[in-house]
Design an enzyme around this catalytic site. Structure first.
Site, mmCIF file in Angstrom:
data_model
loop_
_atom_site.group_PDB
_atom_site.id
_atom_site.type_symbol
_atom_site.label_atom_id
_atom_site.label_comp_id
_atom_site.label_asym_id
_atom_site.label_seq_id
_atom_site.Cartn_x
_atom_site.Cartn_y
_atom_site.Cartn_z
ATOM 1 N N LEU A 52 0.732 -1.159 0.086
ATOM 2 C CA LEU A 52 -0.113 0.009 0.013
ATOM 3 C C LEU A 52 0.803 1.292 0.049
ATOM 4 O O LEU A 52 0.972 1.979 0.753
ATOM 5 C CB LEU A 52 -0.916 -0.018 1.299
ATOM 6 C CG LEU A 52 -1.859 1.147 1.314
ATOM 7 C CD1 LEU A 52 -3.007 0.978 0.163
ATOM 8 C CD2 LEU A 52 -2.578 0.871 2.717
ATOM 9 N N PRO A 53 1.458 1.501 -1.046
ATOM 10 C CA PRO A 53 2.278 2.739 -1.131
ATOM 11 C C PRO A 53 1.315 3.908 -1.167
ATOM 12 O O PRO A 53 0.417 3.977 -1.884
ATOM 13 C CB PRO A 53 3.376 2.660 -2.351
ATOM 14 C CG PRO A 53 2.320 1.610 -3.236
ATOM 15 C CD PRO A 53 1.772 0.994 -2.221
ATOM 16 N N HIS A 54 1.737 4.927 -0.350
ATOM 17 C CA HIS A 54 0.974 6.146 -0.203
ATOM 18 C C HIS A 54 1.834 7.198 0.126
ATOM 19 O O HIS A 54 3.043 7.265 0.631
ATOM 20 C CB HIS A 54 -0.231 5.725 0.882
ATOM 21 C CG HIS A 54 0.584 5.506 2.264
ATOM 22 N ND1 HIS A 54 0.887 4.266 2.563
ATOM 23 C CD2 HIS A 54 0.760 6.226 3.253
ATOM 24 C CE1 HIS A 54 1.417 4.246 3.383
ATOM 25 N NE2 HIS A 54 1.313 5.474 4.248
ATOM 26 N N ALA A 55 1.259 8.534 -0.083
ATOM 27 C CA ALA A 55 1.859 9.716 0.078
ATOM 28 C C ALA A 55 0.802 10.910 -0.008
ATOM 29 O O ALA A 55 -0.049 10.907 -0.563
ATOM 30 C CB ALA A 55 2.899 9.968 -1.043
#
Length: 110
Positions: free
Chosen positions: A64-67
């Site tokens: 779950l890459p997030h930014a």
């Protein structure tokens, strides 16, 4: 708010040809950049900065890459199934083949 408010069929990428974690993030950053109207490099740097804090791999083949992005870009969610699983520094040491990318504006953290 339902998930379909932020994730539709056009936000699903099947058979993504990334062979590394870095390549997966780059390909997804390129796709997301156009949707938020930001340079690909800015989106990629935001994702890489988050990954430097610790892997966003959840385990069992899911990441779950997030930014957060500066300003007020629209929230973006992308779902990708990788052609082949890649090493993503998961705690369970399992490679990742399902990636859910989420970007949202820094001005609206909720």
């Amino acid at each position: 708010m339902a998930i379909t408010d932020h994730l539709s069929a056009t936000d699903v990428i099947l058979d993504l040809g990334a062979t590394t974690k870095a390549a997966a993030l780059q390909l997804l950053a390129a796709e997301a950049a156009g949707r938020v109207g930001r340079p690909e490099a800015e989106v990629l740097e935001a994702l890489q900065a988050r990954e430097r804090l610790g892997s966003t791999a959840l385990g069992r083949g899911v990441a779950l890459p997030h930014a957060r992005l500066d300003g007020d870009p629209p929230p973006v969610a992308l779902f990708a199934r990788l052609r082949r699983p890649v090493e993503f520094d998961a705690r369970d040491e399992e490679p990742v083949d399902l990636v859910i990318l989420v970007l949202w504006p820094d001005s609206s953290p909720e």
